[in-house]
Design a protein around this motif. Sequence first.
Motif, PDB file in Angstrom:
ATOM      1  N   GLY A  32       0.840  -1.188   0.000  1.00 15.86           N
ATOM      2  CA  GLY A  32       0.000   0.000   0.000  1.00 15.86           C
ATOM      3  C   GLY A  32       0.874   1.236   0.000  1.00 15.86           C
ATOM      4  N   GLU A  33       0.229   2.382  -0.216  1.00 16.91           N
ATOM      5  CA  GLU A  33       0.959   3.641  -0.302  1.00 16.91           C
ATOM      6  C   GLU A  33       1.538   4.029   1.058  1.00 16.91           C
ATOM      7  N   SER A  34       2.516   4.886   1.023  1.00 19.43           N
ATOM      8  CA  SER A  34       3.146   5.379   2.241  1.00 19.43           C
ATOM      9  C   SER A  34       2.082   5.993   3.157  1.00 19.43           C
ATOM     10  N   GLY A  35       2.130   5.661   4.425  1.00 20.51           N
ATOM     11  CA  GLY A  35       1.214   6.250   5.401  1.00 20.51           C
ATOM     12  C   GLY A  35      -0.124   5.537   5.510  1.00 20.51           C
ATOM     13  N   CYS A  36      -0.308   4.443   4.770  1.00 19.78           N
ATOM     14  CA  CYS A  36      -1.621   3.775   4.806  1.00 19.78           C
ATOM     15  C   CYS A  36      -1.778   2.916   6.061  1.00 19.78           C
ATOM     16  N   GLY A  37      -0.666   2.575   6.722  1.00 20.86           N
ATOM     17  CA  GLY A  37      -0.784   1.835   7.987  1.00 20.86           C
ATOM     18  C   GLY A  37      -0.089   0.476   7.999  1.00 20.86           C
ATOM     19  N   LYS A  38       0.807   0.232   7.041  1.00 26.65           N
ATOM     20  CA  LYS A  38       1.465  -1.080   6.941  1.00 26.65           C
ATOM     21  C   LYS A  38       2.300  -1.384   8.194  1.00 26.65           C
ATOM     22  N   THR A  39       3.092  -0.385   8.601  1.00 30.17           N
ATOM     23  CA  THR A  39       3.930  -0.597   9.786  1.00 30.17           C
ATOM     24  C   THR A  39       3.076  -0.766  11.039  1.00 30.17           C
ATOM     25  N   GLN A  40       1.988   0.000  11.125  1.00 29.95           N
ATOM     26  CA  GLN A  40       1.099  -0.125  12.286  1.00 29.95           C
ATOM     27  C   GLN A  40       0.554  -1.544  12.388  1.00 29.95           C
ATOM     28  N   LEU A  41       0.170  -2.099  11.239  1.00 34.11           N
ATOM     29  CA  LEU A  41      -0.373  -3.464  11.212  1.00 34.11           C
ATOM     30  C   LEU A  41       0.699  -4.480  11.626  1.00 34.11           C
ATOM     31  N   LYS A  66       8.699   3.716  20.430  1.00 34.00           N
ATOM     32  CA  LYS A  66       7.742   4.589  21.136  1.00 34.00           C
ATOM     33  C   LYS A  66       6.308   4.165  20.862  1.00 34.00           C
ATOM     34  N   ARG A  67       6.029   3.872  19.594  1.00 33.67           N
ATOM     35  CA  ARG A  67       4.681   3.475  19.197  1.00 33.67           C
ATOM     36  C   ARG A  67       4.334   2.115  19.805  1.00 33.67           C
ATOM     37  N   TYR A  68       5.330   1.222  19.866  1.00 30.35           N
ATOM     38  CA  TYR A  68       5.124  -0.094  20.480  1.00 30.35           C
ATOM     39  C   TYR A  68       4.742   0.068  21.951  1.00 30.35           C
ATOM     40  N   GLU A  69       5.441   0.963  22.636  1.00 31.84           N
ATOM     41  CA  GLU A  69       5.143   1.241  24.048  1.00 31.84           C
ATOM     42  C   GLU A  69       3.744   1.829  24.199  1.00 31.84           C
ATOM     43  N   GLU A  70       3.360   2.670  23.213  1.00 30.29           N
ATOM     44  CA  GLU A  70       2.056   3.328  23.285  1.00 30.29           C
ATOM     45  C   GLU A  70       0.907   2.326  23.135  1.00 30.29           C
ATOM     46  N   ILE A  71       1.070   1.362  22.209  1.00 26.70           N
ATOM     47  CA  ILE A  71      -0.071   0.456  21.966  1.00 26.70           C
ATOM     48  C   ILE A  71      -0.102  -0.726  22.940  1.00 26.70           C
ATOM     49  N   ILE A 222     -10.839   6.317   7.461  1.00 23.01           N
ATOM     50  CA  ILE A 222     -11.158   4.888   7.415  1.00 23.01           C
ATOM     51  C   ILE A 222     -10.146   4.198   6.511  1.00 23.01           C
ATOM     52  N   ARG A 223      -9.605   3.108   6.989  1.00 20.32           N
ATOM     53  CA  ARG A 223      -8.634   2.298   6.225  1.00 20.32           C
ATOM     54  C   ARG A 223      -9.335   1.034   5.774  1.00 20.32           C
ATOM     55  N   GLU A 224      -8.759   0.456   4.733  1.00 14.54           N
ATOM     56  CA  GLU A 224      -9.395  -0.725   4.163  1.00 14.54           C
ATOM     57  C   GLU A 224      -8.331  -1.769   3.837  1.00 14.54           C
ATOM     58  N   VAL A 241      -9.863   1.561  11.705  1.00 15.41           N
ATOM     59  CA  VAL A 241      -9.260   2.890  11.883  1.00 15.41           C
ATOM     60  C   VAL A 241      -7.972   2.727  12.689  1.00 15.41           C
ATOM     61  N   ILE A 242      -7.111   3.742  12.618  1.00 14.57           N
ATOM     62  CA  ILE A 242      -5.900   3.743  13.445  1.00 14.57           C
ATOM     63  C   ILE A 242      -6.016   4.895  14.432  1.00 14.57           C
ATOM     64  N   THR A 243      -5.904   4.581  15.704  1.00 14.77           N
ATOM     65  CA  THR A 243      -5.949   5.609  16.736  1.00 14.77           C
ATOM     66  C   THR A 243      -4.705   5.442  17.611  1.00 14.77           C
ATOM     67  N   SER A 244      -4.626   6.274  18.656  1.00 15.27           N
ATOM     68  CA  SER A 244      -3.470   6.150  19.548  1.00 15.27           C
ATOM     69  C   SER A 244      -3.400   4.743  20.140  1.00 15.27           C
ATOM     70  N   LYS A 245      -4.539   4.062  20.198  1.00 15.70           N
ATOM     71  CA  LYS A 245      -4.569   2.715  20.766  1.00 15.70           C
ATOM     72  C   LYS A 245      -4.145   1.635  19.780  1.00 15.70           C
TER      73      LYS A 245
HETATM   74  P1  ADP Z   1       3.071   2.924   6.283  1.00 10.90           P
HETATM   75  O1  ADP Z   1       3.910   1.901   6.995  1.00 10.90           O
HETATM   76  O2  ADP Z   1       2.026   2.315   5.419  1.00 10.90           O
HETATM   77  O3  ADP Z   1       3.884   3.969   5.569  1.00 10.90           O
HETATM   78  P2  ADP Z   1       2.334   3.610   8.968  1.00 10.90           P
HETATM   79  O4  ADP Z   1       2.028   2.232   9.409  1.00 10.90           O
HETATM   80  O5  ADP Z   1       3.602   4.220   9.439  1.00 10.90           O
HETATM   81  O6  ADP Z   1       2.258   3.723   7.375  1.00 10.90           O
HETATM   82  O7  ADP Z   1       1.071   4.478   9.394  1.00 10.90           O
HETATM   83  C1  ADP Z   1       1.180   5.823   9.648  1.00 10.90           C
HETATM   84  C2  ADP Z   1      -0.196   6.317  10.020  1.00 10.90           C
HETATM   85  O8  ADP Z   1      -0.646   5.699  11.236  1.00 10.90           O
HETATM   86  C3  ADP Z   1      -0.162   7.781  10.315  1.00 10.90           C
HETATM   87  O9  ADP Z   1      -0.429   8.504   9.143  1.00 10.90           O
HETATM   88  C4  ADP Z   1      -1.277   7.957  11.319  1.00 10.90           C
HETATM   89  O10 ADP Z   1      -2.481   8.200  10.620  1.00 10.90           O
HETATM   90  C5  ADP Z   1      -1.398   6.618  11.995  1.00 10.90           C
HETATM   91  N1  ADP Z   1      -0.847   6.702  13.338  1.00 10.90           N
HETATM   92  C6  ADP Z   1       0.405   6.424  13.730  1.00 10.90           C
HETATM   93  N2  ADP Z   1       0.557   6.661  15.046  1.00 10.90           N
HETATM   94  C7  ADP Z   1      -0.628   7.126  15.497  1.00 10.90           C
HETATM   95  C8  ADP Z   1      -1.123   7.579  16.772  1.00 10.90           C
HETATM   96  N3  ADP Z   1      -0.356   7.601  17.860  1.00 10.90           N
HETATM   97  N4  ADP Z   1      -2.409   7.983  16.835  1.00 10.90           N
HETATM   98  C9  ADP Z   1      -3.204   7.964  15.745  1.00 10.90           C
HETATM   99  N5  ADP Z   1      -2.800   7.556  14.531  1.00 10.90           N
HETATM  100  C10 ADP Z   1      -1.531   7.146  14.394  1.00 10.90           C
END
Ligand code: ADP
Length: 249
Positions: A32-41, A66-71, A222-224, A241-245
Amino acid sequence: ESEVLRLSTGCKNLDNLLNGGFRRGTITEVFGESGCGKTQLALQTTLYNWLQGCVYICTEDLFPTKRYEEIKINLSSYDPKVDYGKHIFVEHITEANDLLSCIRVRLPRLLDHHKVSLIVIDSVTAPFRCESTNYIRRAEDLRELAILMTSLAQKHNLVIFCINQVTASFKDSDNVLPSLGLAWSNMVTARLMLKKTLKIADVVSLPKQMHHLLTSNQPIYIRELSTVFAPDLPDASTEFVITSKGLQG
Ligand code: ADP
């Protein structure tokens, strides 16, 4: 002793789409495109399976500690006394050659001594970017990478989670294409597409138990996640969705 076949993402909608989560013994690609949430997943999947051991290979950025600690504090079983990084082995690699030798030499040794259930490569694309002018060499290296990983996945019953970027596309096009070409896509067991839609979450699109999220000033997109191909999953998609949680939905 029968082990679970799939590793949960920690997000209900995604687990439903994936019939429980990512399948062991196979390679799953998320693109997926940059910022879509791949790393978050990838990070959330690592967290939810931390006890089973994970190798997280970073090729683009430093591991997002930091993000790992947050979630982590959102785990239903969260205990502040527990070290949730204990079974996470992080590697930082930028060159294709180093990635190959890590998977050829270091990973088998690590897997012989530690329990591991998940290997993340975030991303496969970056190390091969500088090889992009030599397509034959790149295809050979990607093929070797996939063969090595498939054999590790089968031998140790691992989930291999590969992140891939997209090729240059028209902005907002519905038809973004994954990078790395056919030689790579033929080696991947399942391919999933992740998208940040232009839809903003509201009381209609979010289930009731998530309405409290709408109080923040930031719009929540909304992400898909969709299955592009997967031998044992239907063609379908789901929203989250992606939130601080973390990933929620
Ligand atoms: P990719 O790996 O696809 O480039 P990421 O997984 O890094 O993208 O996702 C980045 C997105 O995750 C950010 O644009 C933001 O919308 C969301 N995100 C990351 N951290 C937080 C947070 N603490 N609270 C809310 N949204 C977050």
